[in-house]
Design a protein around this motif. Structure first.
Motif, PDB file in Angstrom:
ATOM      1  N   ALA A   1      -2.637   5.720  -8.519  1.00 18.33           N
ATOM      2  CA  ALA A   1      -2.336   4.340  -8.106  1.00 18.33           C
ATOM      3  C   ALA A   1      -2.443   4.283  -6.586  1.00 18.33           C
ATOM      4  O   ALA A   1      -1.928   5.147  -5.887  1.00 18.33           O
ATOM      5  CB  ALA A   1      -0.938   3.931  -8.551  1.00 18.33           C
ATOM      6  N   LEU A   2      -3.128   3.252  -6.085  1.00 17.30           N
ATOM      7  CA  LEU A   2      -3.335   3.101  -4.650  1.00 17.30           C
ATOM      8  C   LEU A   2      -3.225   1.638  -4.266  1.00 17.30           C
ATOM      9  O   LEU A   2      -3.796   0.772  -4.933  1.00 17.30           O
ATOM     10  CB  LEU A   2      -4.722   3.629  -4.257  1.00 17.30           C
ATOM     11  CG  LEU A   2      -5.127   3.493  -2.788  1.00 17.30           C
ATOM     12  CD1 LEU A   2      -4.246   4.362  -1.896  1.00 17.30           C
ATOM     13  CD2 LEU A   2      -6.597   3.869  -2.613  1.00 17.30           C
ATOM     14  N   LYS A   3      -2.504   1.383  -3.201  1.00 10.89           N
ATOM     15  CA  LYS A   3      -2.420   0.052  -2.603  1.00 10.89           C
ATOM     16  C   LYS A   3      -3.064   0.165  -1.223  1.00 10.89           C
ATOM     17  O   LYS A   3      -2.401   0.514  -0.254  1.00 10.89           O
ATOM     18  CB  LYS A   3      -0.956  -0.395  -2.517  1.00 10.89           C
ATOM     19  CG  LYS A   3      -0.690  -1.582  -1.621  1.00 10.89           C
ATOM     20  CD  LYS A   3      -1.417  -2.826  -2.075  1.00 10.89           C
ATOM     21  CE  LYS A   3      -1.096  -4.009  -1.211  1.00 10.89           C
ATOM     22  NZ  LYS A   3      -1.899  -4.082   0.002  1.00 10.89           N
ATOM     23  N   PRO A   4      -4.382  -0.081  -1.124  1.00 14.19           N
ATOM     24  CA  PRO A   4      -5.020   0.027   0.192  1.00 14.19           C
ATOM     25  C   PRO A   4      -4.402  -0.960   1.178  1.00 14.19           C
ATOM     26  O   PRO A   4      -4.048  -2.078   0.814  1.00 14.19           O
ATOM     27  CB  PRO A   4      -6.482  -0.343  -0.088  1.00 14.19           C
ATOM     28  CG  PRO A   4      -6.659  -0.153  -1.558  1.00 14.19           C
ATOM     29  CD  PRO A   4      -5.323  -0.450  -2.162  1.00 14.19           C
ATOM     30  N   CYS A   5      -4.282  -0.522   2.415  1.00 14.36           N
ATOM     31  CA  CYS A   5      -3.730  -1.434   3.424  1.00 14.36           C
ATOM     32  C   CYS A   5      -4.599  -1.439   4.662  1.00 14.36           C
ATOM     33  O   CYS A   5      -5.411  -2.316   4.844  1.00 14.36           O
ATOM     34  CB  CYS A   5      -2.271  -1.112   3.727  1.00 14.36           C
ATOM     35  SG  CYS A   5      -2.003   0.544   4.356  1.00 14.36           S
ATOM     36  N   CYS A   6      -4.501  -0.447   5.495  1.00 17.60           N
ATOM     37  CA  CYS A   6      -5.171  -0.462   6.792  1.00 17.60           C
ATOM     38  C   CYS A   6      -6.660  -0.154   6.671  1.00 17.60           C
ATOM     39  O   CYS A   6      -7.063   0.736   5.932  1.00 17.60           O
ATOM     40  CB  CYS A   6      -4.545   0.570   7.718  1.00 17.60           C
ATOM     41  SG  CYS A   6      -2.780   0.318   7.965  1.00 17.60           S
ATOM     42  N   LEU A   7      -7.445  -0.907   7.443  1.00 14.47           N
ATOM     43  CA  LEU A   7      -8.862  -0.586   7.561  1.00 14.47           C
ATOM     44  C   LEU A   7      -9.019   0.626   8.469  1.00 14.47           C
ATOM     45  O   LEU A   7      -8.197   0.858   9.360  1.00 14.47           O
ATOM     46  CB  LEU A   7      -9.618  -1.772   8.163  1.00 14.47           C
ATOM     47  CG  LEU A   7      -9.712  -3.014   7.302  1.00 14.47           C
ATOM     48  CD1 LEU A   7     -10.293  -4.176   8.108  1.00 14.47           C
ATOM     49  CD2 LEU A   7     -10.541  -2.766   6.068  1.00 14.47           C
ATOM     50  N   PRO A   8     -10.086   1.399   8.284  1.00 18.25           N
ATOM     51  CA  PRO A   8     -10.320   2.526   9.186  1.00 18.25           C
ATOM     52  C   PRO A   8     -10.542   2.030  10.619  1.00 18.25           C
ATOM     53  O   PRO A   8     -11.099   0.954  10.840  1.00 18.25           O
ATOM     54  CB  PRO A   8     -11.592   3.170   8.638  1.00 18.25           C
ATOM     55  CG  PRO A   8     -11.742   2.650   7.255  1.00 18.25           C
ATOM     56  CD  PRO A   8     -11.087   1.320   7.224  1.00 18.25           C
ATOM     57  N   GLN A   9     -10.120   2.836  11.572  1.00 16.64           N
ATOM     58  CA  GLN A   9     -10.286   2.499  12.987  1.00 16.64           C
ATOM     59  C   GLN A   9     -11.761   2.618  13.403  1.00 16.64           C
ATOM     60  O   GLN A   9     -12.554   3.302  12.748  1.00 16.64           O
ATOM     61  CB  GLN A   9      -9.422   3.420  13.843  1.00 16.64           C
ATOM     62  CG  GLN A   9      -7.936   3.188  13.663  1.00 16.64           C
ATOM     63  CD  GLN A   9      -7.508   1.817  14.161  1.00 16.64           C
ATOM     64  OE1 GLN A   9      -7.816   1.431  15.273  1.00 16.64           O
ATOM     65  NE2 GLN A   9      -6.811   1.068  13.320  1.00 16.64           N
TER      66      GLN A   9
END
Length: 149
Positions: free
Chosen positions: A20-28
């Motif tokens: 289970a994954l809740k993506p949040c931050c975009l890569p820098q």
């Protein structure tokens, strides 16, 4: 990135049954500036398509207007989803793909099922007032837990 590492850990460890994954931050932007190509499982994509400047400092956003980031976030999540391997048969493109939208609940689901497992990308609205990070990714190797799928 943490999301890529999480997908890689699932892909590389057959003894992990549920993911289970809740993506949040975009890569820098450092990845895009180097010209990196992200590779997850059998899938690869250009870092320039998903990287962005900006970050939160405490509760204050420092970066481009957040609504500008929604298309990149959607592409980021799609690429993470494509990188999840729930079995060899996924590479054969013999998967069953099912998309459904339940307008009464606001749930939108993309479900991919192979002979070895299933993965889904679910949009469940919890962030409002400018928030758009409402996508959750799940994967499971067989035998599947029927209550999940």
């Amino acid at each position: 990135t943490l999301s890529i590492k999480a997908v890689e850990m699932f892909n590389d460890n057959d003894n992990v049954k549920l993911f289970a994954l809740k993506p949040c931050c975009l890569p820098q932007m450092v990845y895009a500036n180097r010209g990196d190509i992200f590779r997850i499982g059998q899938h690869e994509f250009d870092a320039r398509d998903v990287c962005s400047n900006g970050s939160f400092n405490r509760k204050s956003w420092d970066g481009p207007p957040r609504w500008h980031l929604q298309p990149k976030f959607n592409l980021w999540v799609e690429n993470l989803f494509k990188g999840i391997d729930v079995g060899q048969s996924l590479m054969d493109h013999n998967d069953v793909v099912d998309e459904e939208e339940a307008t009464d609940t606001g749930l939108r689901r993309v479900l991919v099922t192979s002979e070895d497992g299933s993965k889904s990308k679910d949009e469940i609205v919890v962030q409002v007032d400018g928030g758009f990070q409402n996508t959750y990714i799940f994967a499971e190797r067989k035998p599947l837990t029927s209550a999940i799928w």
